[in-house]
Design a protein around this motif. Structure first.
Motif, PDB file in Angstrom:
ATOM      1  N   PRO A  25      41.047  17.025  13.092  1.00  0.00           N
ATOM      2  CA  PRO A  25      39.691  16.452  13.671  1.00  0.00           C
ATOM      3  C   PRO A  25      39.798  15.274  14.289  1.00  0.00           C
ATOM      4  O   PRO A  25      40.703  14.364  14.025  1.00  0.00           O
ATOM      5  CB  PRO A  25      38.903  16.181  12.158  1.00  0.00           C
ATOM      6  N   ARG A  26      38.775  14.804  15.012  1.00  0.00           N
ATOM      7  CA  ARG A  26      38.868  13.421  15.766  1.00  0.00           C
ATOM      8  C   ARG A  26      37.318  13.002  15.972  1.00  0.00           C
ATOM      9  O   ARG A  26      36.412  14.039  16.062  1.00  0.00           O
ATOM     10  CB  ARG A  26      39.719  13.626  17.107  1.00  0.00           C
ATOM     11  N   THR A  27      37.317  11.504  16.081  1.00  0.00           N
ATOM     12  CA  THR A  27      35.810  11.411  16.513  1.00  0.00           C
ATOM     13  C   THR A  27      35.990  10.098  17.767  1.00  0.00           C
ATOM     14  O   THR A  27      36.951   9.455  17.615  1.00  0.00           O
ATOM     15  CB  THR A  27      35.643  10.407  15.105  1.00  0.00           C
ATOM     16  N   THR A  28      35.449  10.479  18.750  1.00  0.00           N
ATOM     17  CA  THR A  28      35.476   9.764  19.990  1.00  0.00           C
ATOM     18  C   THR A  28      34.163   9.214  20.337  1.00  0.00           C
ATOM     19  O   THR A  28      33.045   9.758  20.323  1.00  0.00           O
ATOM     20  CB  THR A  28      35.753  10.975  21.073  1.00  0.00           C
ATOM     21  N   ALA A  29      34.428   7.824  20.763  1.00  0.00           N
ATOM     22  CA  ALA A  29      33.301   7.026  20.985  1.00  0.00           C
ATOM     23  C   ALA A  29      33.688   6.630  22.507  1.00  0.00           C
ATOM     24  O   ALA A  29      34.688   6.123  22.856  1.00  0.00           O
ATOM     25  CB  ALA A  29      33.400   5.694  20.117  1.00  0.00           C
ATOM     26  N   THR A  30      32.723   6.652  23.248  1.00  0.00           N
ATOM     27  CA  THR A  30      32.800   6.865  24.648  1.00  0.00           C
ATOM     28  C   THR A  30      31.876   5.858  25.406  1.00  0.00           C
ATOM     29  O   THR A  30      30.755   6.061  25.201  1.00  0.00           O
ATOM     30  CB  THR A  30      32.969   8.088  25.438  1.00  0.00           C
ATOM     31  N   VAL A  31      32.095   4.916  26.412  1.00  0.00           N
ATOM     32  CA  VAL A  31      31.194   4.170  27.216  1.00  0.00           C
ATOM     33  C   VAL A  31      31.641   4.371  28.596  1.00  0.00           C
ATOM     34  O   VAL A  31      32.870   4.235  29.036  1.00  0.00           O
ATOM     35  CB  VAL A  31      31.038   2.849  26.724  1.00  0.00           C
ATOM     36  N   SER A  32      30.771   4.557  29.658  1.00  0.00           N
ATOM     37  CA  SER A  32      31.189   4.658  31.043  1.00  0.00           C
ATOM     38  C   SER A  32      30.314   3.732  31.897  1.00  0.00           C
ATOM     39  O   SER A  32      28.993   3.216  31.385  1.00  0.00           O
ATOM     40  CB  SER A  32      31.072   6.050  31.673  1.00  0.00           C
ATOM     41  N   LEU A  60      29.089   9.670  21.041  1.00  0.00           N
ATOM     42  CA  LEU A  60      29.901   9.717  19.736  1.00  0.00           C
ATOM     43  C   LEU A  60      30.020  10.953  19.227  1.00  0.00           C
ATOM     44  O   LEU A  60      29.027  11.544  18.795  1.00  0.00           O
ATOM     45  CB  LEU A  60      29.309   8.594  18.909  1.00  0.00           C
ATOM     46  N   ILE A  61      31.177  11.567  19.254  1.00  0.00           N
ATOM     47  CA  ILE A  61      31.641  12.921  19.204  1.00  0.00           C
ATOM     48  C   ILE A  61      32.587  13.362  18.252  1.00  0.00           C
ATOM     49  O   ILE A  61      33.677  12.783  18.156  1.00  0.00           O
ATOM     50  CB  ILE A  61      31.890  13.629  20.476  1.00  0.00           C
ATOM     51  N   ASP A  62      32.174  14.075  17.124  1.00  0.00           N
ATOM     52  CA  ASP A  62      32.989  14.697  16.130  1.00  0.00           C
ATOM     53  C   ASP A  62      33.439  16.082  16.511  1.00  0.00           C
ATOM     54  O   ASP A  62      32.789  16.775  16.816  1.00  0.00           O
ATOM     55  CB  ASP A  62      32.495  14.809  14.636  1.00  0.00           C
ATOM     56  N   SER A  63      34.674  16.247  16.790  1.00  0.00           N
ATOM     57  CA  SER A  63      35.260  17.409  17.329  1.00  0.00           C
ATOM     58  C   SER A  63      36.521  17.751  16.221  1.00  0.00           C
ATOM     59  O   SER A  63      36.966  16.932  15.806  1.00  0.00           O
ATOM     60  CB  SER A  63      35.486  17.417  18.768  1.00  0.00           C
TER      61      SER A  63
END
Lengths: 264, 264, 264, 264
Positions: free
Chosen positions: D26-33, D246-249
């Motif tokens: 599992p991972r949690t990804t926070a992204t800003v562009s 913000l994505i949990d995958s």
């Protein structure tokens, strides 16, 4: 303290003096219980208390997140508790005694000891290792692992039932010494966190399975301020493992609804 | 606390209940002082105290090493102090008020607050950066630097002189709230650490020079339990820098010789 | 790497591309040596090397302070080394092989591996505990102590003698794999840090006495990237302890004077 | 390195030499562009590459958990990437250039730099503060915050679309210097992590909203090995914010399927 700069914001008072909303605060709780012997627990009872019911010790690791009073930060706790009966002249009640609560952040330890009388002390609580269907928790102090707790065979289960009607809540033994007067007592009280009070808890996920917990016998050099605690817990006989659980929930109380038990 | 496991070993009681020999405990102390305004300090005085003499604030960073009660470990402290006069009905005396003492280890904070009434709180105190004839100290909490202290132009100097005869010692404002009763007081006292008592101090190296200290104005989000302290210290006007020092010494007291001042 | 932002400042190049003055950089070095068996070391030799002289293993803990390239910060190292003879077609020489060097800071590990070919890896190296005339050093990874090193009975002694004329210096086995091509080699070299080169070292204090070192056998779960290293060191037989030392010195080289040995 | 003790277990080889199953990691990804200017990115391109398409910079914070190769531990990463076109004599392709990747654990930095050629460096990446409907991420080195990233107004959204057919994957600039030979190159390559390869990713939760990111201009004293990186990123103009997620995958590749681009 320090008080000359004004009151310190904390769990029960915000920077403006108001209260925090903790109704959606998430937490993850890993629990392992075991049956020990009543006589073994008898040496670990606070004043005015006696054993009651089955001598089941529960070790509980909790990860708190998104705490409003810490501006969205979190921390972890590790508590040890067992059932006791408080027998005062004025009141008698059954509850769960929180013998010790380790936390991995100094600020809630200070406010918890002084404002609500909980027996909090410090250790490192690294995130669990989750591997091959096991979750493994540790408690560490200065490079020394003094607790291992393992959960396995987890599958969906029921949320905790409400406490029985005769269960008053969580009990604490508050003690503060007089200043610089060895062996004298400033304050000694039994404190009750009522079971009926506090937050509405919402359960997001409940897993139940088996679990084990080990306190590692430790030398004074390894744990100079808490070897005696760990060694007494390590000496408790394990008569039977009573299972473990892993629960995601949200909703917490700020614990401002506690009261002092009247012992005479 | 916790008391059900027996007494906790600490600075004033070893694992066998005896005392520790601190006569050769080494420490390194970095100090910067500045003159502020009497009126500015008046808002930071404990009960029964008034300003006395020059309003000189001293910020002191201390590295303790080889502590017997920690089985040879060390830790660091950062204190802020200034002169006050205590005026009680029964006694009056001059001393130095220790307004706040940060420490980078939870265990001495707990014993210091509860056993001797010092206003200790937690922060990170990294080792100094020493570079191009400057020593640079910082205080940090969760990735936020809230204090910078710099020493430079250091050269050998004299050890601190003995305190004047009318200087009683170090003063502390001990405060503990009642449990779960917002705003009520369990204990409030002024405590004196006598100047005449304690350890024989041996000075191994004394350097004196110039120094500056800066408290960084901080938001609640950055320091949720101590922004108010740092901001009040940051607001103190610096009228004049009064120099700095860097001292290696050994010998310490276990502080068991304190007493409560009688205010009425 | 990353290179698109320009060159990275480090031990051998300052922010302006120049070199740092390390002639007064202080360090404290704790060393313990033991005699093992030649056959046991034979399995831990780099290519082209064979055992030479007495199979004495030295474990060396070093605290570096006031490093100019880190703007005055410091860090610690823990190295394991033993004598070897390099036998290439083109040159043969005797030296000391640095089999592994733990450091408690990532930045010098990266530059050390890539710029000078040292076998550096990471661990925590807490400050020593100094207690009852013993100095106790530990190496820790994620709450697991994998090395204990103890010095005792220390008294003033002589500085290290100059190396014998036939001792070429410190030897390293540099290895880098090809990218994403399992088991293929990009670079494999033996590197020499010449004994004759480098800094003038000044000895401030030299203590000599007895010492012991223990590598703690460890499971993969405890040290997933270095259990194999610790276990091979733990398996080395200790035929005889060869004493320990504790040395304060200053003066270091930036190690830019290394060279690659010619093996054919 | 070190190699004399045998191969090191890591992400791509277990203690027994086998591979790990990362299909459920599992991972949690926070992204800003944000949109910047093409000319501003032109100074941050690796050899053989030119700008392509819109100059959108993406900053991505990832929390990895339950990693098999770390026996169930996790760590966090912070990457900066933007689109580039690789123009070699032999092949040309479009991809996303990973200019720098901070990680808060040394072990994956070492294996990532040496085995797969990623531009990894170290910093602290504390857990996010989540408060009043904002998630706030920071990057810290030795008490200095050098990045703030904030997500807000998050609501359920769509998973990331598959990359366009002409998007080859993630590009890396691998660089290793010659030993102790200032300014000379041992290895310099462009590496491709193919978009088509790797793991099946399963999306557990996708939130989309607005976001901002700030690199804090920093002095050499604050970030002695990476001030130049942070300052160049801080200098990129923000023409327009392009949202955050913000994505949990779960599901990851071990990245063993990379290849070196042929530039001539």
């Amino acid at each position: 303290m320090p008080l000359v700069f004004g009151p310190t914001a904390g769990p029960r008072q915000g920077p403006d003096g108001g209260k925090f909303d903790m109704s959606r605060t998430p937490r993850t709780t890993a629990t392992v219980s075991f049956l020990t012997e009543t006589e073994a627990l008898r040496g670990l009872l606070p004043p005015g208390c006696e054993p009651v019911g089955e001598p089941v010790v529960t070790v509980e690791h909790t990860q708190l997140r998104e705490l409003a009073w810490l501006a969205g930060r979190g921390y972890s706790m590790l508590g040890v508790k067992y059932p006791v009966r408080f027998v005062g002249d004025a009141e008698q009640l059954n509850g769960t005694f929180l013998a010790v609560l380790w936390e991995n952040m100094p600020e809630p330890i200070l406010s918890g000891r002084e404002e609500i009388g909980w027996a909090k002390i410090y250790c490192e609580l690294p995130p669990p290792r989750v591997f091959e269907h096991q979750a493994h928790y540790r408690a560490v102090w200065d490079g020394h692992v003094f607790l291992n707790l393992t959960l396995e065979d987890l599958s969906p289960g029921d949320p905790p039932p409400p406490p029985p009607p005769d269960h008053a809540g969580l009990l604490h033994h508050r003690f503060l010494p007089k200043v610089s007067t060895k062996g004298e007592t400033e304050v000694e009280q039994m404190i009750l966190t009522p079971a009926s009070a506090g937050a509405q808890v919402h359960y997001d996920r409940v897993l139940r399975g088996s679990g084990k917990v080990e306190f590692v016998p430790s030398r004074w050099e390894q744990l100079p301020t808490m070897f005696h605690i760990v060694n007494k817990l390590a000496a408790l006989p394990v008569v039977e493992w009573r299972g473990g659980s892993l629960i995601d929930s949200c909703g917490a109380s700020d614990l401002s609804d506690q009261r002092i038990l009247t012992s005479s």
